[in-house]
Design an enzyme around this catalytic site. Structure first.
Site, mmCIF file in Angstrom:
data_model
loop_
_atom_site.group_PDB
_atom_site.id
_atom_site.type_symbol
_atom_site.label_atom_id
_atom_site.label_comp_id
_atom_site.label_asym_id
_atom_site.label_seq_id
_atom_site.Cartn_x
_atom_site.Cartn_y
_atom_site.Cartn_z
ATOM 1 N N THR A 154 0.854 -1.197 0.000
ATOM 2 C CA THR A 154 0.000 0.000 0.000
ATOM 3 C C THR A 154 0.886 1.242 0.000
ATOM 4 O O THR A 154 0.412 2.334 0.274
ATOM 5 C CB THR A 154 -0.905 0.038 1.256
ATOM 6 N N ARG B 186 4.192 2.387 -2.299
ATOM 7 C CA ARG B 186 4.378 2.928 -3.646
ATOM 8 C C ARG B 186 4.763 1.771 -4.565
ATOM 9 O O ARG B 186 5.558 0.901 -4.183
ATOM 10 C CB ARG B 186 5.493 3.977 -3.688
ATOM 11 N N GLU C 282 1.746 3.801 -12.192
ATOM 12 C CA GLU C 282 0.291 3.613 -12.206
ATOM 13 C C GLU C 282 -0.449 4.700 -12.986
ATOM 14 O O GLU C 282 -1.543 4.461 -13.479
ATOM 15 C CB GLU C 282 -0.253 3.517 -10.775
ATOM 16 N N HIS D 196 -5.033 2.953 -5.849
ATOM 17 C CA HIS D 196 -4.369 3.905 -4.935
ATOM 18 C C HIS D 196 -5.437 4.557 -4.052
ATOM 19 O O HIS D 196 -5.589 5.784 -4.013
ATOM 20 C CB HIS D 196 -3.591 4.985 -5.715
HETATM 21 P P1 NAI Z 1 6.868 7.169 7.828
HETATM 22 O O1 NAI Z 1 7.871 8.154 7.331
HETATM 23 O O2 NAI Z 1 6.218 7.378 9.145
HETATM 24 O O3 NAI Z 1 7.533 5.697 7.852
HETATM 25 C C1 NAI Z 1 8.334 5.185 6.836
HETATM 26 C C2 NAI Z 1 9.326 4.229 7.479
HETATM 27 O O4 NAI Z 1 10.029 3.549 6.437
HETATM 28 C C3 NAI Z 1 10.390 4.944 8.345
HETATM 29 O O5 NAI Z 1 10.451 4.349 9.627
HETATM 30 C C4 NAI Z 1 11.683 4.729 7.572
HETATM 31 O O6 NAI Z 1 12.828 4.637 8.401
HETATM 32 C C5 NAI Z 1 11.374 3.414 6.874
HETATM 33 N N1 NAI Z 1 12.267 3.098 5.768
HETATM 34 C C6 NAI Z 1 12.973 3.946 4.975
HETATM 35 N N2 NAI Z 1 13.732 3.238 4.121
HETATM 36 C C7 NAI Z 1 13.514 1.926 4.391
HETATM 37 C C8 NAI Z 1 14.029 0.717 3.863
HETATM 38 N N3 NAI Z 1 14.948 0.718 2.894
HETATM 39 N N4 NAI Z 1 13.579 -0.456 4.375
HETATM 40 C C9 NAI Z 1 12.665 -0.462 5.373
HETATM 41 N N5 NAI Z 1 12.161 0.660 5.917
HETATM 42 C C10 NAI Z 1 12.571 1.835 5.430
HETATM 43 O O7 NAI Z 1 5.803 7.055 6.668
HETATM 44 P P2 NAI Z 1 4.294 6.505 6.767
HETATM 45 O O8 NAI Z 1 3.381 7.603 7.161
HETATM 46 O O9 NAI Z 1 4.298 5.255 7.553
HETATM 47 O O10 NAI Z 1 4.006 6.194 5.218
HETATM 48 C C11 NAI Z 1 4.728 5.197 4.524
HETATM 49 C C12 NAI Z 1 4.452 5.303 3.033
HETATM 50 O O11 NAI Z 1 3.092 4.959 2.773
HETATM 51 C C13 NAI Z 1 4.554 6.734 2.453
HETATM 52 O O12 NAI Z 1 5.896 7.051 2.131
HETATM 53 C C14 NAI Z 1 3.689 6.666 1.226
HETATM 54 O O13 NAI Z 1 4.483 6.322 0.107
HETATM 55 C C15 NAI Z 1 2.721 5.519 1.523
HETATM 56 N N6 NAI Z 1 1.335 5.992 1.597
HETATM 57 C C16 NAI Z 1 0.408 5.437 0.749
HETATM 58 C C17 NAI Z 1 -0.916 5.832 0.768
HETATM 59 C C18 NAI Z 1 -1.950 5.221 -0.126
HETATM 60 O O14 NAI Z 1 -3.056 5.782 -0.277
HETATM 61 N N7 NAI Z 1 -1.696 4.068 -0.729
HETATM 62 C C19 NAI Z 1 -1.354 6.902 1.683
HETATM 63 C C20 NAI Z 1 -0.333 7.389 2.579
HETATM 64 C C21 NAI Z 1 0.979 6.945 2.515
#
Ligand code: NAI
Length: 329
Positions: free
Chosen positions: A226, A228, A257, A295
């Site tokens: 969910t 990217r 997408e 999405h």
């Molecule tokens: P966040 O910034 O709170 O958490 C992201 C985590 O991923 C961080 O702890 C970071 O250290 C970690 N991370 C970075 N590189 C990594 C790697 N190589 N391996 C493992 N972990 C790694 O972000 P949040 O709020 O949890 O959102 C995550 C993602 O969800 C967003 O970046 C966005 O792309 C996606 N998203 C999708 C939505 C949708 O409608 N499908 C809606 C909102 C967010």
């Protein structure tokens, strides 16, 4: 007074923006940011359109971009920095919302909800081939333990699952509090029955799950994305699904997408890589063991309200010279 262009606005959102920004000159557009839009000082976009250096060149007036998303991989931040364009995002709005959608996809796969409903709609109540599997006792591998990942973990624990996690910046307090264990990526891949991706898309995380990772996954595992589309190499995923190494995939996001929505553009594209990807996405769309949503993980009434509210606050903060929720290259 700066003029504000808000793109990709749904009908139900219009009255909110008119009310909340009534002292500003605003223009609302139903379409995504087009190649030749009106010139505005501030624009607000969703994730459906890439804001490239080239596009910015055509719009010298833009001083601020308020993206109505958490992720900002659709915006060329380096180009924005060069042009001194401020970019603000909505860092918190849907951590539970997105995790709930990840679980919706997971449960739909584990209990074969889609074929079961299709069958009863056809008037058949046969259970033949509809045996699912329990989540209780299974191991979830969570990649990215930020806001959404932690909510996913909380829910997984509620279902009685073991949780292994991977994050370059581990949150040990959360691990103790929620009862999960950090491990290396190879161990997570080898042990998890279900892998859920919650890391952002960056240069480093593109194709985080490729052929090598899939070959290390437990046979018959499920992958949920969910986050990217670019986190997974689509061709490798297809191969994994076809070989049976991956038993099912729940995807709210796909690589490139946008092109699924604007397929006609592919007819004139010379970019064979994108054409191939579009074809691979089409194959995915028609596989029985793959569930794809458009999405839509963010799209709950509560989360949309929070997005609108923060976006308006971001725009107002910028216009009084105190930008907030800024993101940088
Ligand atoms: P966040 O910034 O709170 O958490 C992201 C985590 O991923 C961080 O702890 C970071 O250290 C970690 N991370 C970075 N590189 C990594 C790697 N190589 N391996 C493992 N972990 C790694 O972000 P949040 O709020 O949890 O959102 C995550 C993602 O969800 C967003 O970046 C966005 O792309 C996606 N998203 C999708 C939505 C949708 O409608 N499908 C809606 C909102 C967010």
């Amino acid at each position: 007074m700066p003029t504000i262009g808000i793109y990709d606005v749904k009908e139900f959102e219009q009255s909110y923006y008119h009310r909340a920004l009534k002292n500003y000159t605003i223009h609302l557009y139903e379409e995504s940011f087009p190649e030749n839009p009106k010139q505005h000082d501030i624009i607000s976009v969703f994730t459906g359109h890439d804001i490239t250096a080239e596009l910015l060149k055509k719009h010298p007036r833009i001083k601020m971009i308020a993206t109505r998303s958490t992720g900002y991989d659709h915006i060329d931040l380096a180009a924005c920095k060069k042009r001194r364009v401020i970019v603000s995002n909505v860092p918190r709005y849907g951590e539970n919302t997105v995790a709930e959608h990840a679980f919706a996809l997971l449960l739909a796969i584990s209990r074969k909800v889609l074929p079961a409903v299709q069958r009863t709609r056809m008037g058949s109540f046969s259970r033949e081939g509809l045996t699912g599997f329990d989540l209780k006792g299974k191991t979830a591998g969570v990649v990215g333990t930020g806001r959404i990942g932690q909510h996913f973990i909380r829910m997984a624990k509620g279902f009685g699952m073991e949780v292994l996690a991977q994050d370059p910046y581990p949150n040990h307090d959360a691990a103790t509090q929620l009862g999960f264990t950090y491990t290396s990526m190879p161990t997570l891949l080898a042990k998890a029955d279900i892998i859920s991706l919650h890391a952002p898309l960056t240069k480093k995380t593109r194709h985080l799950i490729g052929g090598k990772e899939i070959s290390r996954m437990k046979k018959g595992s499920i992958i949920i994305n969910t986050s990217r589309g670019g986190l997974i190499n689509t061709k490798a995923l297809l191969k994994g699904l076809m070989s049976g190494r991956i038993a099912g995939a729940g995807l709210d996001v796909l690589e490139e997408e946008d092109f699924i929505q604007e397929e006609a553009e592919l007819l004139w594209a010379h970019d064979t890589k994108r054409i191939k990807l579009a074809l691979q996405n089409h194959v995915l769309l028609h596989m029985d063991n793959v569930l794809i949503t458009p999405h839509n993980a963010f799209n709950s009434q509560e989360a949309v309200m929070r997005i609108m509210k923060t976006t308006v606050e971001n725009i107002k903060a910028f216009s009084v010279g105190k930008p907030q929720n800024t993101v940088h290259a």
